[in-house]
Motif scaffolding. Structure first.
Motif, PDB file in Angstrom:
ATOM      1  N   LEU A 130       0.841  -1.209   0.000  1.00  0.00           N
ATOM      2  CA  LEU A 130       0.000   0.000   0.000  1.00  0.00           C
ATOM      3  C   LEU A 130       0.870   1.250   0.000  1.00  0.00           C
ATOM      4  CD1 LEU A 130      -2.859  -0.736   2.575  1.00  0.00           C
ATOM      5  CD2 LEU A 130      -2.986  -0.739   0.075  1.00  0.00           C
ATOM      6  N   GLY A 131       1.922   1.198   0.796  1.00  0.00           N
ATOM      7  CA  GLY A 131       2.801   2.359   0.847  1.00  0.00           C
ATOM      8  C   GLY A 131       4.032   2.077   1.683  1.00  0.00           C
ATOM      9  N   VAL A 132       5.092   2.825   1.417  1.00  0.00           N
ATOM     10  CA  VAL A 132       6.326   2.744   2.196  1.00  0.00           C
ATOM     11  C   VAL A 132       6.557   4.120   2.806  1.00  0.00           C
ATOM     12  CG1 VAL A 132       8.820   2.360   2.085  1.00  0.00           C
ATOM     13  CG2 VAL A 132       7.285   0.949   0.697  1.00  0.00           C
ATOM     14  N   ASP A 133       6.479   4.192   4.118  1.00  0.00           N
ATOM     15  CA  ASP A 133       6.657   5.469   4.811  1.00  0.00           C
ATOM     16  C   ASP A 133       8.073   5.540   5.357  1.00  0.00           C
ATOM     17  OD1 ASP A 133       3.882   5.755   4.396  1.00  0.00           O
ATOM     18  OD2 ASP A 133       3.483   4.673   6.275  1.00  0.00           O
ATOM     19  N   VAL A 134       8.836   6.498   4.874  1.00  0.00           N
ATOM     20  CA  VAL A 134      10.205   6.664   5.358  1.00  0.00           C
ATOM     21  C   VAL A 134      10.204   7.763   6.412  1.00  0.00           C
ATOM     22  CG1 VAL A 134      12.576   7.224   4.726  1.00  0.00           C
ATOM     23  CG2 VAL A 134      11.143   5.929   3.142  1.00  0.00           C
ATOM     24  N   VAL A 135      10.583   7.398   7.625  1.00  0.00           N
ATOM     25  CA  VAL A 135      10.616   8.353   8.729  1.00  0.00           C
ATOM     26  C   VAL A 135      12.050   8.798   8.992  1.00  0.00           C
ATOM     27  CG1 VAL A 135       9.754   8.792  11.041  1.00  0.00           C
ATOM     28  CG2 VAL A 135       8.820   6.895   9.718  1.00  0.00           C
ATOM     29  N   GLY A 136      12.957   7.813   9.016  1.00  0.00           N
ATOM     30  CA  GLY A 136      14.370   8.132   9.212  1.00  0.00           C
ATOM     31  C   GLY A 136      14.979   8.384   7.840  1.00  0.00           C
ATOM     32  N   PHE A 137      15.016   9.632   7.440  1.00  0.00           N
ATOM     33  CA  PHE A 137      15.415   9.940   6.059  1.00  0.00           C
ATOM     34  C   PHE A 137      16.850   9.536   5.767  1.00  0.00           C
ATOM     35  CE2 PHE A 137      11.812  12.753   6.875  1.00  0.00           C
ATOM     36  CZ  PHE A 137      11.007  12.363   5.836  1.00  0.00           C
ATOM     37  N   GLN A 138      17.683   9.526   6.831  1.00  0.00           N
ATOM     38  CA  GLN A 138      19.087   9.144   6.620  1.00  0.00           C
ATOM     39  C   GLN A 138      19.209   7.679   6.214  1.00  0.00           C
ATOM     40  OE1 GLN A 138      17.806   9.718   9.707  1.00  0.00           O
ATOM     41  NE2 GLN A 138      17.978   7.608  10.434  1.00  0.00           N
ATOM     42  N   ALA A 139      18.157   6.873   6.484  1.00  0.00           N
ATOM     43  CA  ALA A 139      18.221   5.441   6.156  1.00  0.00           C
ATOM     44  C   ALA A 139      18.109   5.198   4.654  1.00  0.00           C
ATOM     45  CB  ALA A 139      17.118   4.681   6.886  1.00  0.00           C
ATOM     46  N   LEU A 140      17.391   6.053   3.950  1.00  0.00           N
ATOM     47  CA  LEU A 140      17.157   5.843   2.516  1.00  0.00           C
ATOM     48  C   LEU A 140      18.360   6.344   1.718  1.00  0.00           C
ATOM     49  CD1 LEU A 140      15.097   4.851   0.406  1.00  0.00           C
ATOM     50  CD2 LEU A 140      14.234   7.201   0.296  1.00  0.00           C
ATOM     51  N   LYS A 141      19.058   5.404   1.069  1.00  0.00           N
ATOM     52  CA  LYS A 141      20.322   5.743   0.416  1.00  0.00           C
ATOM     53  C   LYS A 141      20.160   6.036  -1.074  1.00  0.00           C
ATOM     54  CE  LYS A 141      22.358   4.955   4.303  1.00  0.00           C
ATOM     55  NZ  LYS A 141      22.580   6.140   5.170  1.00  0.00           N
ATOM     56  N   THR A 142      18.957   5.863  -1.613  1.00  0.00           N
ATOM     57  CA  THR A 142      18.744   6.128  -3.035  1.00  0.00           C
ATOM     58  C   THR A 142      17.607   7.141  -3.175  1.00  0.00           C
ATOM     59  OG1 THR A 142      17.286   4.193  -3.047  1.00  0.00           O
ATOM     60  CG2 THR A 142      19.499   3.856  -3.866  1.00  0.00           C
ATOM     61  N   PHE A 143      17.543   7.863  -4.265  1.00  0.00           N
ATOM     62  CA  PHE A 143      16.456   8.821  -4.454  1.00  0.00           C
ATOM     63  C   PHE A 143      15.690   8.594  -5.752  1.00  0.00           C
ATOM     64  CE2 PHE A 143      20.331  10.639  -6.117  1.00  0.00           C
ATOM     65  CZ  PHE A 143      19.941  11.146  -7.344  1.00  0.00           C
ATOM     66  N   ASP A 144      16.255   7.767  -6.638  1.00  0.00           N
ATOM     67  CA  ASP A 144      15.585   7.495  -7.899  1.00  0.00           C
ATOM     68  C   ASP A 144      15.722   6.025  -8.246  1.00  0.00           C
ATOM     69  OD1 ASP A 144      14.272   7.847 -10.320  1.00  0.00           O
ATOM     70  OD2 ASP A 144      16.155   8.246 -11.392  1.00  0.00           O
ATOM     71  N   PRO A 145      14.644   5.253  -8.311  1.00  0.00           N
ATOM     72  CA  PRO A 145      13.246   5.658  -8.113  1.00  0.00           C
ATOM     73  C   PRO A 145      12.950   5.988  -6.646  1.00  0.00           C
ATOM     74  CG  PRO A 145      13.436   3.374  -8.888  1.00  0.00           C
ATOM     75  CD  PRO A 145      14.791   3.847  -8.614  1.00  0.00           C
ATOM     76  N   PRO A 146      11.950   6.819  -6.390  1.00  0.00           N
ATOM     77  CA  PRO A 146      11.604   7.168  -5.010  1.00  0.00           C
ATOM     78  C   PRO A 146      10.897   6.006  -4.310  1.00  0.00           C
ATOM     79  CG  PRO A 146      10.032   8.154  -6.527  1.00  0.00           C
ATOM     80  CD  PRO A 146      11.081   7.481  -7.379  1.00  0.00           C
ATOM     81  N   ALA A 147      10.871   6.036  -2.968  1.00  0.00           N
ATOM     82  CA  ALA A 147      10.231   4.962  -2.200  1.00  0.00           C
ATOM     83  C   ALA A 147       8.742   4.883  -2.521  1.00  0.00           C
ATOM     84  CB  ALA A 147      10.452   5.193  -0.705  1.00  0.00           C
ATOM     85  N   THR A 148       8.145   6.006  -2.936  1.00  0.00           N
ATOM     86  CA  THR A 148       6.715   6.010  -3.264  1.00  0.00           C
ATOM     87  C   THR A 148       6.415   5.146  -4.491  1.00  0.00           C
ATOM     88  OG1 THR A 148       7.113   8.034  -4.509  1.00  0.00           O
ATOM     89  CG2 THR A 148       6.209   8.295  -2.282  1.00  0.00           C
ATOM     90  N   ALA A 149       7.453   4.886  -5.320  1.00  0.00           N
ATOM     91  CA  ALA A 149       7.254   4.062  -6.526  1.00  0.00           C
ATOM     92  C   ALA A 149       6.883   2.624  -6.164  1.00  0.00           C
ATOM     93  CB  ALA A 149       8.529   4.075  -7.377  1.00  0.00           C
ATOM     94  N   LEU A 150       7.146   2.214  -4.910  1.00  0.00           N
ATOM     95  CA  LEU A 150       6.826   0.840  -4.487  1.00  0.00           C
ATOM     96  C   LEU A 150       5.325   0.661  -4.233  1.00  0.00           C
ATOM     97  CD1 LEU A 150       9.845   0.460  -2.058  1.00  0.00           C
ATOM     98  CD2 LEU A 150       9.486  -0.948  -4.098  1.00  0.00           C
ATOM     99  N   GLY A 151       4.631   1.748  -3.995  1.00  0.00           N
ATOM    100  CA  GLY A 151       3.192   1.684  -3.731  1.00  0.00           C
ATOM    101  C   GLY A 151       2.447   1.067  -4.909  1.00  0.00           C
ATOM    102  N   GLY A 152       1.571   0.089  -4.647  1.00  0.00           N
ATOM    103  CA  GLY A 152       0.812  -0.544  -5.714  1.00  0.00           C
ATOM    104  C   GLY A 152       1.489  -1.757  -6.312  1.00  0.00           C
TER     105      GLY A 152
END
Ligand code: ZN
Length: 292
Positions: free
Chosen positions: A24-46
């Protein structure tokens, strides 16, 4: 820190529970944990989770060809939640929650998911969203997996040959062998009756065969013990299965000698003198520096 056996178990755990489910969605709270920006984490939704794999200590969720890759690092953990439908929206803050993955409800209406948390102040948990897991630098550089049939005595001999490094550091080096960390390197060396300071290139053929046997057996047994356990029970299982790691001052199960410790700036190792160093305690550099 989760090492190969725990990550292997998490892989099975997620394969059973998450494969076939839509994100349904990936909520990133600890922004330092996400090491990539493209594709965004929102692309995983669906997208639907189609597979879960392990690369060394990395977890890899295949979501219709887009991969969510997770490295739990030293203090990270994965917590499965049976129902996230009542969970509060996540807000960036000081808590341990770094990422929440929400999955679509099943027929009974519960909406499961999982959360990645990280205790402490050192934030090393790493999450990648990528079309090719091989592009994650830590995965691209991984050495052979000790559970792979290609990890033979001859393969280990090739790895060790000419290497002037101490064996303890070498076993922990993910570029040399994938998946072994501080805890299981202590356990492997205890099982192989070998000093952690032994120089890799100095090992005889018989010692290399013993070390290979110790690696495969120690990790294989830990994987077996962890198999089928819920994510929340893995930490306690790992701890109870260790014979020397984090057991300084306690008696060795094998010989009864007192397990000793050598401390470094940000880690320590434990070993049994009788089993591993001919009864002689190793110099603890930190201790001897303090005594000067
Ligand atoms: Zn012992």
């Amino acid at each position: 820190m989760p090492e190969l056996p725990e990550v292997e178990s998490l892989t099975h755990f997620l394969r059973e529970r998450a494969v076939g489910r839509t994100i349904l969605g990936v909520d990133v709270v600890g922004f330092q944990a996400l090491k990539t920006f493209d594709p965004p984490a929102t692309a995983l939704g669906g997208l639907t989770i189609t597979g879960v794999a392990r690369h060394g200590k990395f977890l890899d969720l295949d979501c219709d060809g887009l991969h969510l890759v997770i490295h739990l690092a030293r203090a990270g953990w994965l917590r499965w939640r049976e129902d996230l439908s009542g969970a509060k929206p996540v807000r960036p803050g000081k808590g341990p929650l770094a990422v929440r993955v929400r999955l679509a409800p099943d027929d009974e209406g519960s909406a499961p998911g999982f959360e990645l948390t990280e205790a402490g102040t050192q934030k090393r948990l790493a999450v990648y969203v990528t079309r090719d897991p091989g592009e994650v630098p830590g995965i691209a550089a991984l050495g052979p997996d000790p559970l792979d049939p290609s990890f033979t005595v001859a393969a280990l001999k090739r790895i060790l040959g000419g290497n002037r490094t101490q064996i303890k550091g070498l076993l922990r080096d993910q570029k040399v062998i994938a998946g072994i960390g501080n805890a299981y390197s202590d356990e492997v060396l205890h099982a192989a009756r070998m000093s952690p300071f032994k120089i890799a290139a100095a090992l005889t053929d018989a010692q290399i065969a013993d070390l290979h046997e110790a690696i495969v057996t120690t990790l294989g047994e830990a994987v077996e013990r962890a198999h089928g356990l819920a994510a929340k029970d893995l930490k306690a299982e790992k701890k109870s299965g260790l014979r020397v790691h984090n057991r300084a001052g306690q008696p060795c199960d094998v010989c009864g000698d007192t397990i000793r410790e050598v401390s470094f700036a940000d880690s320590s190792l434990q070993y049994c003198p009788t089993c591993q160093t001919g009864g002689k305690p190793l110099a603890d550099r930190r201790l001897s520096r303090l005594l000067k």
